[in-house]
Design an enzyme around this catalytic site. Structure first.
Site, mmCIF file in Angstrom:
data_model
loop_
_atom_site.group_PDB
_atom_site.id
_atom_site.type_symbol
_atom_site.label_atom_id
_atom_site.label_comp_id
_atom_site.label_asym_id
_atom_site.label_seq_id
_atom_site.Cartn_x
_atom_site.Cartn_y
_atom_site.Cartn_z
ATOM 1 N N HIS A 55 12.438 -1.795 4.569
ATOM 2 C CA HIS A 55 12.737 -0.726 5.512
ATOM 3 C C HIS A 55 14.012 0.027 5.144
ATOM 4 O O HIS A 55 14.129 1.224 5.462
ATOM 5 C CB HIS A 55 12.797 -1.271 6.936
ATOM 6 N N HIS B 239 0.855 -1.188 0.000
ATOM 7 C CA HIS B 239 0.000 0.000 0.000
ATOM 8 C C HIS B 239 0.888 1.234 0.000
ATOM 9 O O HIS B 239 1.928 1.267 0.665
ATOM 10 C CB HIS B 239 -0.887 0.003 1.254
ATOM 11 N N ARG C 164 -0.590 12.553 -0.556
ATOM 12 C CA ARG C 164 -1.699 13.493 -0.667
ATOM 13 C C ARG C 164 -1.212 14.908 -0.349
ATOM 14 O O ARG C 164 -0.261 15.105 0.413
ATOM 15 C CB ARG C 164 -2.836 13.112 0.288
#
Length: 314
Positions: A159, A120, A124
């Protein structure tokens, strides 16, 4: 983690929106190209342009039923609304009853093979304009990984790419946003992480627009660098019905999080956004089993005990 909301720099709204929109639309194209490249059977995205009720709209691209990707959604949106949704004003009551613009790219990839994790990613940019006030703005986003069968090298790579995205912006950025992801992608009612996390940030404006915009571009570029090698390593792994059943069971956690806690879902629904685009993140198939527990000393138990508890992977 709750971060104070500050406004330190005003912007030329039209120029900022144009720059962010140009980048996000190009990123949508490149992510779709990456996903399509995984497909030996040349499945194509369905492209669905849509209009928002007030002004603006977006383009949803969805790929379903291929040999590698069971469902992928890559959505771009740029909407104008007359009232900021409660999901945004809860922390910012001073911005209630203000008009807004919201731009974003949202990506969820649900592979068919249980050994390939779900990923995912979203970015924004929100601008709020209120009469007799300077415009408020902020960035948010991040990426996280939801494995069904854990591999240490995949978690370390994921990561490491998250850390690499953050390093040019300060030594404290990755630890801060990594912890925020661990705290955010957590199912309180299960006392359980959704996956192995990654990065999560919101209310980003205290660096000023140019540096904040550079940061979200870095996050966007590193999402592709993070996910592509994992998919290439795992998409040809052999699996059976046992692994498929576990994948469908764990997908239930993904659905629970998105419907109960996800800020983007709440923002979209509260702003009367397009339901098909808001819920495109949900997997096509999922099962719930009553009080299911993994057997001892199995890869399924190892996911719960070794991979889901938050840890420092790099």
């Amino acid at each position: 983690m709750k971060k104070a909301f500050n406004q330190i720099e005003t912007i030329d709204v039209a120029e900022a929106v144009d720059a962010v929109q140009t980048y996000l639309r190009d990123l949508q194209n490149r992510i779709c190209h990456f996903v399509a490249e995984q497909e030996e059977d040349k499945h194509q995205f369905i492209e669905d342009p849509w209009q928002y009720k007030d002004k603006g709209g977006g383009v949803s691209r969805v790929l379903v039923g291929s040999s590698v990707i069971e469902k992928a959604g890559v959505n771009f949106s740029h909407i104008h609304g007359q009232q900021l949704p409660q999901a945004a004003t809860l922390k910012r009551p001073e911005l209630a009853n203000a008009s807004f613009r919201a731009l974003g790219v949202s990506v969820v990839i649900h592979p068919l093979n249980p050994y390939v994790p779900t990923s995912h990613f979203n970015l924004r940019f929100i601008v709020v304009e209120k009469e007799a006030q300077l415009p408020f703005w902020w960035f948010g986003g991040g990426f996280d990984l939801t494995p069904y069968y854990g591999f240490v090298e995949d978690c370390v790579h994921w990561h490491q790419m998250a850390k690499n995205a953050c390093e040019p912006f300060g030594a404290d950025v990755y630890p801060t946003y990594k912890k925020w992801a661990d705290d955010y992608f957590y199912l309180k009612h299960r006392d359980e992480q959704r996956g192995i996390g990654g990065l999560f940030f919101d209310d980003l404006n205290d660096w000023g627009f140019e540096k904040s915009f550079r940061f979200i571009r870095s996050v966007g570029e590193h999402y592709l660098k993070a996910y592509q090698p994992i998919m290439l390593r795992r998409k040809t792994c052999q699996y059976g019905q046992k692994e498929r059943d576990f994948q469908l069971y764990r997908r239930g956690r993904y659905v629970e999080f998105n419907l109960l806690y996800d800020r983007g879902t709440l923002f979209g629904l509260q702003s009367n956004g397009r339901t098909e685009s808001i819920l495109m993140s949900l997997p096509p198939l999922v099962v719930w089993q009553y009080n299911w527990q993994p057997a001892a000393n199995t890869p399924e138990e190892k996911l719960y005990k070794t991979f889901l508890p938050p840890k420092e992977w790099v």
